[in-house]
Design an enzyme around this catalytic site. Sequence first.
Site, PDB file in Angstrom:
ATOM      1  N   ALA A 124       0.846  -1.224   0.028  1.00 41.88           N
ATOM      2  CA  ALA A 124       0.019  -0.055   0.040  1.00 41.88           C
ATOM      3  C   ALA A 124       0.848   1.096  -0.144  1.00 41.88           C
ATOM      4  O   ALA A 124       1.990   1.378   0.739  1.00 41.88           O
ATOM      5  CB  ALA A 124      -0.857   0.025   0.990  1.00 41.88           C
ATOM      6  N   HIS A 133      -0.254 -21.899  46.098  1.00 44.12           N
ATOM      7  CA  HIS A 133       0.984 -22.321  46.723  1.00 44.12           C
ATOM      8  C   HIS A 133       0.933 -23.838  46.292  1.00 44.12           C
ATOM      9  O   HIS A 133      -0.221 -24.359  46.361  1.00 44.12           O
ATOM     10  CB  HIS A 133       1.025 -22.330  48.227  1.00 44.12           C
ATOM     11  CG  HIS A 133       2.198 -22.981  48.787  1.00 44.12           C
ATOM     12  ND1 HIS A 133       3.420 -22.580  48.745  1.00 44.12           N
ATOM     13  CD2 HIS A 133       2.139 -24.224  49.228  1.00 44.12           C
ATOM     14  CE1 HIS A 133       4.233 -23.590  49.239  1.00 44.12           C
ATOM     15  NE2 HIS A 133       3.401 -24.428  49.654  1.00 44.12           N
ATOM     16  N   GLY A 166      24.440  -8.598  21.474  1.00 42.75           N
ATOM     17  CA  GLY A 166      24.107  -9.455  22.674  1.00 42.75           C
ATOM     18  C   GLY A 166      22.816  -8.804  23.217  1.00 42.75           C
ATOM     19  O   GLY A 166      22.749  -8.659  24.403  1.00 42.75           O
ATOM     20  N   VAL A 223      18.543  -8.857  22.940  1.00 42.10           N
ATOM     21  CA  VAL A 223      17.483  -9.973  23.178  1.00 42.10           C
ATOM     22  C   VAL A 223      17.381 -10.740  22.042  1.00 42.10           C
ATOM     23  O   VAL A 223      17.409 -11.801  22.220  1.00 42.10           O
ATOM     24  CB  VAL A 223      15.905  -9.160  23.141  1.00 42.10           C
ATOM     25  CG1 VAL A 223      14.874 -10.192  23.382  1.00 42.10           C
ATOM     26  CG2 VAL A 223      15.773  -7.820  24.032  1.00 42.10           C
ATOM     27  N   ASP A 278       6.072  -1.170  16.004  1.00 41.12           N
ATOM     28  CA  ASP A 278       7.638  -0.652  15.846  1.00 41.12           C
ATOM     29  C   ASP A 278       7.800   0.495  15.313  1.00 41.12           C
ATOM     30  O   ASP A 278       8.931   1.049  15.187  1.00 41.12           O
ATOM     31  CB  ASP A 278       8.259  -1.865  15.162  1.00 41.12           C
ATOM     32  CG  ASP A 278       8.524  -3.219  15.984  1.00 41.12           C
ATOM     33  OD1 ASP A 278       7.856  -3.179  17.223  1.00 41.12           O
ATOM     34  OD2 ASP A 278       9.215  -4.151  15.560  1.00 41.12           O
TER      35      ASP A 278
HETATM   36  P1  NAD Z   1      18.659  -4.777  20.749  1.00 39.71           P
HETATM   37  O1  NAD Z   1      18.527  -3.389  20.594  1.00 39.71           O
HETATM   38  O2  NAD Z   1      17.981  -5.457  21.863  1.00 39.71           O
HETATM   39  O3  NAD Z   1      20.281  -5.130  20.691  1.00 39.71           O
HETATM   40  C1  NAD Z   1      20.970  -4.922  19.968  1.00 39.71           C
HETATM   41  C2  NAD Z   1      22.469  -5.082  20.611  1.00 39.71           C
HETATM   42  O4  NAD Z   1      23.283  -5.051  19.567  1.00 39.71           O
HETATM   43  C3  NAD Z   1      22.825  -4.047  21.750  1.00 39.71           C
HETATM   44  O5  NAD Z   1      23.023  -4.754  22.828  1.00 39.71           O
HETATM   45  C4  NAD Z   1      23.915  -3.158  21.018  1.00 39.71           C
HETATM   46  O6  NAD Z   1      25.013  -3.089  22.208  1.00 39.71           O
HETATM   47  C5  NAD Z   1      24.354  -4.356  20.163  1.00 39.71           C
HETATM   48  N1  NAD Z   1      25.219  -3.808  19.188  1.00 39.71           N
HETATM   49  C6  NAD Z   1      24.864  -2.683  18.093  1.00 39.71           C
HETATM   50  N2  NAD Z   1      25.836  -2.465  17.214  1.00 39.71           N
HETATM   51  C7  NAD Z   1      26.841  -3.410  17.453  1.00 39.71           C
HETATM   52  C8  NAD Z   1      28.106  -3.648  16.765  1.00 39.71           C
HETATM   53  N3  NAD Z   1      28.515  -3.310  15.801  1.00 39.71           N
HETATM   54  N4  NAD Z   1      28.802  -4.833  17.233  1.00 39.71           N
HETATM   55  C9  NAD Z   1      28.207  -5.561  18.423  1.00 39.71           C
HETATM   56  N5  NAD Z   1      27.111  -4.961  18.996  1.00 39.71           N
HETATM   57  C10 NAD Z   1      26.525  -4.245  18.662  1.00 39.71           C
HETATM   58  O7  NAD Z   1      18.345  -5.287  19.354  1.00 39.71           O
HETATM   59  P2  NAD Z   1      17.852  -6.750  18.752  1.00 39.71           P
HETATM   60  O8  NAD Z   1      18.348  -8.000  19.755  1.00 39.71           O
HETATM   61  O9  NAD Z   1      18.155  -6.944  17.339  1.00 39.71           O
HETATM   62  O10 NAD Z   1      16.274  -6.836  18.890  1.00 39.71           O
HETATM   63  C11 NAD Z   1      15.342  -5.912  18.054  1.00 39.71           C
HETATM   64  C12 NAD Z   1      14.214  -5.601  18.814  1.00 39.71           C
HETATM   65  O11 NAD Z   1      13.176  -6.601  18.872  1.00 39.71           O
HETATM   66  C13 NAD Z   1      14.386  -4.869  20.070  1.00 39.71           C
HETATM   67  O12 NAD Z   1      13.643  -3.815  20.338  1.00 39.71           O
HETATM   68  C14 NAD Z   1      13.762  -6.092  21.110  1.00 39.71           C
HETATM   69  O13 NAD Z   1      13.341  -5.517  22.170  1.00 39.71           O
HETATM   70  C15 NAD Z   1      12.760  -6.709  20.052  1.00 39.71           C
HETATM   71  N6  NAD Z   1      12.668  -8.034  20.400  1.00 39.71           N
HETATM   72  C16 NAD Z   1      12.029  -8.675  21.449  1.00 39.71           C
HETATM   73  C17 NAD Z   1      11.959  -9.853  21.833  1.00 39.71           C
HETATM   74  C18 NAD Z   1      11.429 -10.261  23.309  1.00 39.71           C
HETATM   75  O14 NAD Z   1      10.351  -9.747  23.796  1.00 39.71           O
HETATM   76  N7  NAD Z   1      11.472 -11.520  23.728  1.00 39.71           N
HETATM   77  C19 NAD Z   1      12.601 -10.802  21.206  1.00 39.71           C
HETATM   78  C20 NAD Z   1      13.318 -10.283  19.978  1.00 39.71           C
HETATM   79  C21 NAD Z   1      13.306  -9.018  19.466  1.00 39.71           C
END
Ligand code: NAD
Length: 458
Positions: free
Chosen positions: A111, A447, A178, A180, A298
């Site tokens: 769209a 419990h 490292g 989520v 998002d």
């Molecule tokens: P994120 O922002 O959680 O983590 C990205 C990580 O990459 C950060 O710790 C950052 O410091 C690191 N980083 C960034 N650039 C880097 C580099 N060049 N070298 C090394 N490390 C680097 O992003 P994500 O894990 O990709 O997740 C994306 C989104 O999706 C987030 O908002 C997350 O909350 C959401 N998500 C949520 C869930 C859940 O609720 N269980 C699961 C998956 C994703």
Amino acid sequence: MINLAIIGGGPAGYTAAEKASKSGMHVVLFEQDTLGGTCLNVGCIPTKTLLYSAKQYYNAKNATKYGVTAEGVQFDYAKIVQRKTKVVRKLVAGIKQKLNNEYCQVVKGFAQVLSRTDEQVVIRCGEETYEAENLLICTGSTNFVPPIPGVKDNPAVWDSTDALAATQLPQSMIIVGGGVIGMEFATLYHELGVHVTVIEAMPTILPNLDQEVVNILLDKYRKTGIQILTETKVTEVCENKVITTNGEYEAEHILISVGRRANLNGLEALDNLEMYRGGIVVDEMMRTNLKNVYAAGDVTGKMMLAHVASRQAEVAVGRMLKQLPLQRIAYNAIPSVVYTNPEIACVGLTEKDLNDIKEGDFAPSMNTDEPFVPYEVHKMPMTYSGRFVAENEGEMGLCKMIVDKKNKTILGVHMIGNPCSEFVAAASFAVRMGYTVHEFQQVVFPHPTVSEILKEVL
Ligand code: NAD
């Protein structure tokens, strides 16, 4: 006339479509791919399905600690992936069913907004044009590809969608980021026997979470053989090799999980739409700066979580319908879970949030309106829960509650230990309703359940 056009059929889009159409609005929902969006097709649900298989395998292999011997435990990764696909299909069908009503039309295709006035928005999809009174943008986000030399068009490099689609396991995996996504995939691969290296640029993994909780995970993962490098930046990728500020590492595949970016394609005609850090700016009722244009999920760049998206959608539709009392989204009480093993679950303010603000300031990045308060921390190992000890042989866990020192309101809860994802909602409820410790203590928990730790900790 269409009352509401929704672009994007993920948790924000389909929730809005269902709520609006059931309230009598004429809705058209545009989805270029599959209903369910990232969460259902290439995010939360497939990841959790794969993680569940990994957990079954891991538990069977480690069953001796519960007095059970299982010999010859094996897995068939192709079958694990097949099951994931089946689960996703079933849930997508469920969403189709929910939107199957006379007020809701689902249109498959890309769209594009053609024009907008205060009275109507014109959208083209395929050969057709559609005129709607209101527009709700729910276009979601996509994996961010960092501008690191050697990443683009490298077949050894995967994003989370590639990893979910693969039908064979790699021997070894480097995970860049490292956060989520990175830590959930690290869990999956590690439990299935893949050699995993996590490379994180910040001094710690999961940098936005309570660090005492994160350190418990970090200790366990390092002891069980996941290599985790922090304060390490990737400078280049060369085929299967990752060159970092801390040495060179090699693996069969390299998963990049360094965040996601809002999808804005097709919205170019909305040239006055206010943006902040790549996301569409919305108020508490999901209104953008353009009359009759709303955004949820998002694409707002707020908290990229499916449950935030669906709540934002409910609030947006409630505003369009002028439902009273007016609803707002309470960002200070959004739970979040990281599906590692053990799980991490939290809600509300962390100690760092509170330490980062000065007296008289307003609380931090979470867009809350909580004023600065002196706080106290109540914490207790999960091993104080009988059920936890019965079911988590040799495992560690922690429950931390952050409480306003003056009026004893519960501000945040941070936990690690299975199955804390299943009862963090009780903590969210307490934070959302502004419960004091005294009020919360009057709630009865069954419990024996691990949830009792929420009261024990006080
Ligand atoms: P994120 O922002 O959680 O983590 C990205 C990580 O990459 C950060 O710790 C950052 O410091 C690191 N980083 C960034 N650039 C880097 C580099 N060049 N070298 C090394 N490390 C680097 O992003 P994500 O894990 O990709 O997740 C994306 C989104 O999706 C987030 O908002 C997350 O909350 C959401 N998500 C949520 C869930 C859940 O609720 N269980 C699961 C998956 C994703």
